[in-house]
Design an enzyme around this catalytic site. Sequence first.
Site, PDB file in Angstrom:
ATOM      1  N   LYS A  82      11.660 -30.674 -15.322  1.00  0.00           N
ATOM      2  CA  LYS A  82      11.164 -29.978 -16.513  1.00  0.00           C
ATOM      3  C   LYS A  82      12.309 -29.195 -17.160  1.00  0.00           C
ATOM      4  O   LYS A  82      13.166 -28.639 -16.461  1.00  0.00           O
ATOM      5  CB  LYS A  82      10.028 -29.046 -16.081  1.00  0.00           C
ATOM      6  CG  LYS A  82       9.261 -28.352 -17.179  1.00  0.00           C
ATOM      7  CD  LYS A  82       8.108 -27.578 -16.539  1.00  0.00           C
ATOM      8  CE  LYS A  82       7.361 -26.716 -17.539  1.00  0.00           C
ATOM      9  NZ  LYS A  82       6.271 -25.948 -16.876  1.00  0.00           N
ATOM     10  N   SER A 157       2.004 -25.887 -18.974  1.00  0.00           N
ATOM     11  CA  SER A 157       3.219 -26.177 -19.703  1.00  0.00           C
ATOM     12  C   SER A 157       3.988 -27.385 -19.157  1.00  0.00           C
ATOM     13  O   SER A 157       4.922 -27.863 -19.792  1.00  0.00           O
ATOM     14  CB  SER A 157       4.138 -24.946 -19.689  1.00  0.00           C
ATOM     15  OG  SER A 157       4.552 -24.618 -18.366  1.00  0.00           O
ATOM     16  N   SER A 181       0.068 -24.229 -15.038  1.00  0.00           N
ATOM     17  CA  SER A 181       0.979 -25.161 -15.698  1.00  0.00           C
ATOM     18  C   SER A 181       1.296 -26.407 -14.896  1.00  0.00           C
ATOM     19  O   SER A 181       1.863 -27.357 -15.439  1.00  0.00           O
ATOM     20  CB  SER A 181       2.285 -24.448 -16.069  1.00  0.00           C
ATOM     21  OG  SER A 181       2.044 -23.513 -17.095  1.00  0.00           O
TER      22      SER A 181
END
Length: 471
Positions: A82, A157, A181
């Site tokens: 990420k 996220s 997330s």
Amino acid sequence: MAAAAIWQWSAVQTADALKAGEISSEEVVGAHVERMRAANPAINAVVIDLSGPALEAARAADRARAQGAELGALHGVPVTIKINIDVEGQANSNGVVALRDNIAPADSPVTANFKQAGAIILGLTNTPEFSLRGFTDNPLHGLTLNPWDNTVTCGGSSGGAAASIASGIGTIAHGNDIGGSLRCPAAFNGVATIKPTQGRIPAFNPSAAVERPMMAQLMSTQGPIAREVADVRLALEVMSRRDPRDTWWVPAPLVGPPPARPIKVAVAKLPSDMQTDPEVMALLGKGADHLADAGYEVSEVAPPDVSATWQLWCDLISTEISTLQAGQMRELGSPDFNHSLDGLLALATILDGEGYMKAIAHRSRLLREWLLFLESYPLVLAPVSVRRTPGVNADLGGDEAVRAFFWNDTRFVSAISLLGLPVAVAPVGLAGGHPVGVQVIGSRYREDLCLDAAAAIEARVGVLAHTLWAR
């Protein structure tokens, strides 16, 4: 029946084939690069393409194996990271235009642990600005779409991580979680994850100019997302290795003592004010049935006050943001980001110094109540969301839309973030064609029990990504 394409193999299967010399890392990484080029344009999940360096690393991995080098657990296996943790030489933008040149001077612990295990980074996945929304969109890299249906969100996220892994890009995706997330994106994309106990996986960003606020440190965790529970377990083992830069890391064993059998599972009774979708709740019931079929003792029980736990999470994280971070966030963030942030802060009581200290103390009381409950019921089965996957950027519909998502739909997600407890997510089926996942919550450092239960559900549901690929 035709053999599965290389990009469809699990991480465990891929690692085993590479160690046995049945296939080269260059072949494996090449297959994933081709899959990324075929699938990613439609979903925009991988926003930094590292296929060139990945292929070079794959060839180096093959040379090392040929020379008899000791092979790590993920030697030659492609993964994604990420964009909000440091990968040396790459920008840790966190989805913010003004941070697009925030070049990492060194690897984060997660990145270093993946590399030490021999994994090869295929690309970096998308996140919303400051990784603070439950919907993955930002002005720097754009909107990430759900591969099941581009009219609903991929979550956030870690939306890019979950969408990419569901689509067959890489074998394991890194993500992180401070309020859901990892878990919401995994559920919305039909894949598996573990939010580990706080302190299990080391975290630190060398590019960070300042330390994070105290409760953000205690509530944020790194974790893996994968298509199969066995891959999540393998990745957890790799990611959990010690790094002295994390002051909270705990050298806890990955497997704890066996609990009394049958293991008791509490199916969480929902607060009476939650508005639910019958089809989603029926799938939660099927998840409970699957555990009962696997030999667990399942009963519906009210856990400690999830609403009060959620509210304390919201108050603490919002107070830290308002006091230490909101100024820079508002200056650097887009109008959409500021709109969503307003919606979150509207749900909170912003605390003064005394109130903040009392709230931290109250967290200990709530955590103690949950830990005592988990002594009687070692696992809690709870929804990720009690309603169907919301639409793309649904949080931009005003304060009430933010409230509906965080307070009503996903209350059992952010509440557990406050406590730092481990939670696995496993898919349980489709509602209206969209994946639905369940949470399996355990006591501190009992990720093994959470993953065992998730694997039992998966054994009866199947790997949902296979359904996606067959469409």
